[in-house]
Design an enzyme around this catalytic site. Structure first.
Site, mmCIF file in Angstrom:
data_model
loop_
_atom_site.group_PDB
_atom_site.id
_atom_site.type_symbol
_atom_site.label_atom_id
_atom_site.label_comp_id
_atom_site.label_asym_id
_atom_site.label_seq_id
_atom_site.Cartn_x
_atom_site.Cartn_y
_atom_site.Cartn_z
ATOM 1 N N GLY A 11 0.813 -1.218 0.000
ATOM 2 C CA GLY A 11 0.000 0.000 0.000
ATOM 3 C C GLY A 11 0.844 1.264 0.000
ATOM 4 N N TYR A 12 0.157 2.363 0.129
ATOM 5 C CA TYR A 12 0.805 3.684 0.031
ATOM 6 C C TYR A 12 1.891 3.871 1.106
ATOM 7 C CZ TYR A 12 0.997 8.834 0.450
ATOM 8 O OH TYR A 12 1.393 10.140 0.547
ATOM 9 N N TYR A 49 -14.656 3.505 10.537
ATOM 10 C CA TYR A 49 -13.204 3.425 10.313
ATOM 11 C C TYR A 49 -12.451 3.876 11.567
ATOM 12 C CZ TYR A 49 -8.528 4.861 9.120
ATOM 13 O OH TYR A 49 -7.163 5.020 9.149
ATOM 14 N N SER A 77 -4.227 6.397 13.981
ATOM 15 C CA SER A 77 -4.594 7.623 13.272
ATOM 16 C C SER A 77 -4.984 8.701 14.262
ATOM 17 C CB SER A 77 -5.793 7.296 12.371
ATOM 18 O OG SER A 77 -6.399 8.474 11.907
ATOM 19 N N LYS A 105 -9.815 1.884 14.501
ATOM 20 C CA LYS A 105 -8.480 2.278 14.973
ATOM 21 C C LYS A 105 -8.464 2.312 16.497
ATOM 22 C CE LYS A 105 -6.506 2.417 11.126
ATOM 23 N NZ LYS A 105 -5.499 1.417 10.810
ATOM 24 N N ASP A 154 -16.232 16.627 9.257
ATOM 25 C CA ASP A 154 -14.947 17.342 9.260
ATOM 26 C C ASP A 154 -14.806 18.225 10.498
ATOM 27 O OD1 ASP A 154 -13.653 16.384 7.025
ATOM 28 O OD2 ASP A 154 -14.422 17.935 5.678
ATOM 29 N N ASN A 177 -10.647 10.287 -2.140
ATOM 30 C CA ASN A 177 -11.386 10.889 -1.031
ATOM 31 C C ASN A 177 -10.584 12.008 -0.406
ATOM 32 O OD1 ASN A 177 -13.528 8.851 -0.892
ATOM 33 N ND2 ASN A 177 -11.855 7.474 -0.316
#
Ligand code: NAD
Ligand code: WQD
Length: 338
Positions: free
Chosen positions: A10-11, A149, A125, A153, A295, A198
């Protein structure tokens, strides 16, 4: 050390594998390629001039994992990146997110106990802080993540903390990332989102490339100097170096060790956009759109603990993040699938 890296294609995983190889460690990658490409691993091998042992396997598949651990009896530690990470998708597919992310952590914990592995570094995160005072400090009480999500975590952190109580010889490192962006300066590895991105930086980059028409800035009426949200963007190579440092410093130091990996600097959406345009000398059309649900106006790290205790700090600035993102984009217009 011999390090088993889940999600290593992955990234963030691919950049960390490169850094591990460069630092002289051996790397075994376990990835089911659900959000990545085998080509990323090939490129890391080429950049490092060293090879990686790769298994296409799912971390929730206990039998497959047990076979891998039985095959490699010399594993010193695990870095656990494998997980699903799209916040919006997690609201629509909570079962999939809880299953993948929680069962993955549980199976790995079981493997550690079964095969006597004492070191794990987990990709957490900043989302675990919820809406909190800024800057976010490791000692803060954690918030309530607003999506499945984020919950995975928080729950994975708790599982690993409880495992460390039961296995007092374990070293559990929880790394709380802020907003990883950028790509390796070679332009060979980077973030390759499937479908419409996203996250802000890949979205900007795809608009700049003409793959998307314009950027929607989600709200310009936040209580920030320019009205757009503030985040702590961190270059993925700094993040990768943070993992290697944490592993080298904390391997076999039993207990739970929590670190923010961020720069400690806040940058607004508008500031990031204008930096990207300036550094890369191009124009990115945008429009102001309504706020995005969930947000937070502003957050950034107190990154001093990692500097104090690990001797690590992020050294790459916003300009480097923008330049390296664009180099990766222009050299790989469709990610790894050319
Ligand atoms: P990514 O999707 O690029 O990498 C995750 C990798 O895990 C992918 O290669 C995917 O194929 C693999 N994977 C997923 N589920 C798997 C499973 N069940 N078995 C085996 N492999 C599996 O994401 P990334 O940005 O590199 O993120 C890595 C980790 O860091 C994730 O756990 C993510 O939640 C966490 N994180 C990411 C960010 C971010 O903004 N990118 C921020 C904070 C935390
Ligand atoms: C950044 C800013 C948006 C896209 C997410 C996860 C977090 C962590 C990192 C994994 C926000 C604005 C974005 C767009 C925009 N991931 N934006 N237009 O939301 O800070 O964090 O990724 O753990 O858990 O929530 O990152 O890049 O999505 O957004 O205006 O098209 O850019 O509103 O202010 P975020 P992001």
């Amino acid at each position: 050390m011999v390090i088993l890296v889940t999600g290593g294609a992955g990234y963030i995983g691919s950049h960390t594998c490169l850094e591990l190889l460069r630092a002289g460690h051996q790397v075994i990658v376990v990835d089911n390629l659900c959000n990545s490409s085998r080509e990323a691993v090939n490129r890391v091998e080429k950049l490092a001039g060293k090879s990686i042992i790769f298994y296409q396997a799912d971390v929730t598949d206990e039998a497959a994992l047990a076979a891998i651990f039985a095959q490699h009896t010399n594993i010193d530690g695990i870095i656990h990146f494998a997980g699903l990470k799209a916040v919006g998708e997690s609201v629509v597919k909570p079962q999939q997110y809880y299953y993948n992310n929680i069962v993955g952590t549980l199976v790995l914990s079981k493997m550690m106990a079964q095969f006597g592995i004492k070191n794990i570094v987990f990709s957490s995160s900043a989302t675990v802080y919820g809406e909190n005072e800024i800057p976010f400090v490791e000692t803060m009480s954690l918030g309530v993540p607003t999506n499945p999500y984020g919950q995975t975590k928080l729950m994975s952190e708790q599982i690993l903390k409880d495992m460390a109580v039961a296995h007092q010889e374990w070293s559990v490192v929880l790394l709380r990332y802020f907003n990883p962006v950028g790509a390796h300066e070679s332009g060979q590895i980077g973030e390759a989102p499937q479908g419409i991105p996203n996250n802000l930086m890949p979205f900007i980059s795809q608009v700049a490339a003409g793959r998307l028409e314009k950027l929607n800035i989600f709200g310009n009426d936040y209580p920030t100097p320019d009205g757009t949200c503030i985040r702590d963007y961190i270059h993925v190579c700094d993040l990768a170096e943070g993992h290697v440092r944490a592993l080298e410093k904390l391997a076999d130091k039993s207990g739970v060790h929590v670190y923010n990996l961020g720069t400690g600097q806040g940058t607004s959406v508008m500031q990031l956009l204008t930096a990207f345009e300036r550094v890369n000398q191009l124009h990115v059309p945008y429009t102001i759109a309504p706020r995005r649900a969930g947000d937070i106006a502003a957050f950034y790290a107190d990154a001093s603990k990692a500097e104090r205790e690990l001797g690590w700090r992020a050294v790459r600035d916003i300009e480097a993040m923008c330049r390296d993102t664009w180099r990766w984009q222009t050299m790989n217009s469709h990610g790894y699938d050319q």
